[in-house]
Design a protein around this motif. Structure first.
Motif, PDB file in Angstrom:
ATOM      1  N   VAL A 139       0.914  -1.063   0.105  1.00  0.00           N
ATOM      2  CA  VAL A 139      -0.137  -0.059   0.286  1.00  0.00           C
ATOM      3  C   VAL A 139       1.712   1.210   0.114  1.00  0.00           C
ATOM      4  O   VAL A 139       0.588   2.310  -0.748  1.00  0.00           O
ATOM      5  CB  VAL A 139      -1.261   0.157   0.997  1.00  0.00           C
ATOM      6  N   ALA A 140       1.716   1.724   0.623  1.00  0.00           N
ATOM      7  CA  ALA A 140       2.731   2.711   1.303  1.00  0.00           C
ATOM      8  C   ALA A 140       4.482   2.457  -0.012  1.00  0.00           C
ATOM      9  O   ALA A 140       4.738   3.271   0.381  1.00  0.00           O
ATOM     10  CB  ALA A 140       3.385   2.446   2.283  1.00  0.00           C
ATOM     11  N   ARG A 141       4.069   1.801  -1.427  1.00  0.00           N
ATOM     12  CA  ARG A 141       5.198   1.670  -1.934  1.00  0.00           C
ATOM     13  C   ARG A 141       5.342   2.496  -2.612  1.00  0.00           C
ATOM     14  O   ARG A 141       4.622   3.744  -3.137  1.00  0.00           O
ATOM     15  CB  ARG A 141       5.024   0.151  -3.011  1.00  0.00           C
ATOM     16  N   PRO A 142       6.960   3.004  -2.767  1.00  0.00           N
ATOM     17  CA  PRO A 142       7.558   4.395  -3.582  1.00  0.00           C
ATOM     18  C   PRO A 142       6.785   4.316  -5.049  1.00  0.00           C
ATOM     19  O   PRO A 142       6.865   3.297  -5.397  1.00  0.00           O
ATOM     20  CB  PRO A 142       8.876   4.257  -3.089  1.00  0.00           C
ATOM     21  N   THR A 143       6.428   5.524  -5.626  1.00  0.00           N
ATOM     22  CA  THR A 143       5.002   5.283  -6.231  1.00  0.00           C
ATOM     23  C   THR A 143       6.832   6.130  -7.398  1.00  0.00           C
ATOM     24  O   THR A 143       6.547   6.022  -9.057  1.00  0.00           O
ATOM     25  CB  THR A 143       4.512   6.568  -6.884  1.00  0.00           C
TER      26      THR A 143
END
Length: 301
Positions: A139-143
């Protein structure tokens, strides 16, 4: 008839708390985040104190343990939780924020194993904890292509909010004060609002001059204070008495659905496939951690 009533109230609570993430995101356009949270709990405290005085004779703290519980809740569950959540929601969608907050029951279980001597973490529970954190990673992965601090800052703040409320709930259990939940939440809300104002004053980035008073801003604030907070907690206490803590914890996993839907309908937000997979993993981690209690409490398991 009672089961239909409970199901209806459960869905209403999910809707109120889910749409609160959308309301926070919308309201951040008009107010600085911490000051926005402070105003929300100014209004909510009035309603909660009135409800506590009506619902129970024991609504004011009487002992040192009662004041300790109120202090823990005011600092961690109201002030720090809302500071991190409102600041973090400036950089994530309503649905993603709700998914990250859904880590709360998993984090609370982990903290209870560390801080409560009677609790132990078995092999399956350890897998559940690990699966939950893997879900957070999705969910919090870097974009962007690089793992930059700025890229993870907003979801990191939201996850810190979940950490605060989980740690606070376990510390409250450890103190074991006698104040009923209605009184504890009401006084915590009042003192938490004061702390939020103090934190807002201490932040150079926040100022009353940055508030834009519009009809949408007022509606958003009233919705959060009256419906998502005061009415939501009244429903929560009613369901807690009827269903118990294990079943009511499941609301953490219906809230993101309403958060994502309302964010999509009102703010044109979206939740991508990997975030949805991450949410499923967080829920799976919760089931592994609580499989025994869920099997006893929830009939369909």
């Amino acid at each position: 008839m009672s089961s239909f009533r409970n199901a209806g109230l459960f869905l209403l609570l999910s809707f109120l708390w889910g749409t609160s993430f959308m309301a926070i995101k919308a309201g951040l356009e008009f107010m600085p985040p911490v000051l926005f949270a402070a105003f929300r709990y100014d209004l909510a405290a009035v309603g909660m104190l009135g409800y506590a005085a009506y619902a129970t004779d024991y609504w004011r703290p009487r002992s040192q343990a009662d004041w300790t519980v109120v202090g823990i809740s005011a600092i961690l569950i109201i002030a720090f939780y809302n500071t991190f959540l409102f600041v973090g929601q400036q950089g994530v969608t309503s649905g993603v924020a709700a998914i990250l907050i859904a880590m709360n029951p998993i984090l609370a279980t982990g903290f209870s194993r560390l801080l409560l001597p009677s609790e132990q973490l078995g092999a399956v529970e350890s897998v559940g904890l690990f699966v939950g954190f893997l879900g957070v990673g999705l969910v919090a992965r870097p974009t962007s292509s690089g793992v930059l601090a700025a890229d993870l800052l907003a979801p990191g703040f939201v996850l810190l909010a979940a950490v605060c409320v989980a740690l606070g709930s376990v510390l409250i259990q450890r103190v074991d004060g006698g104040l009923p939940a209605e009184g504890m939440v009401a006084w915590s809300t009042a003192f938490g609002a004061i702390l939020l104002h103090a934190m807002s004053l201490a932040l150079p980035s926040e100022s009353m001059a940055d508030i834009t008073v519009t009809t949408e801003a007022v509606v958003t604030l009233v919705y959060l204070a009256v419906f998502a907070s005061a009415v939501g907690y009244v429903i929560y206490f009613d369901l807690l008495d009827r269903l118990g803590a294990i079943e009511i914890n499941l609301v953490s996993y219906t809230v993101p659905i309403f958060a994502a839907l309302s964010g999509w309908l009102v703010l044109s937000e979206s939740v991508d496939v990997l975030s949805a997979v991450g949410f499923a993993m967080i829920f799976g981690g919760f089931v592994l951690l609580k499989r025994g209690a869920l099997g006893e409490k929830v009939d369909w398991l």
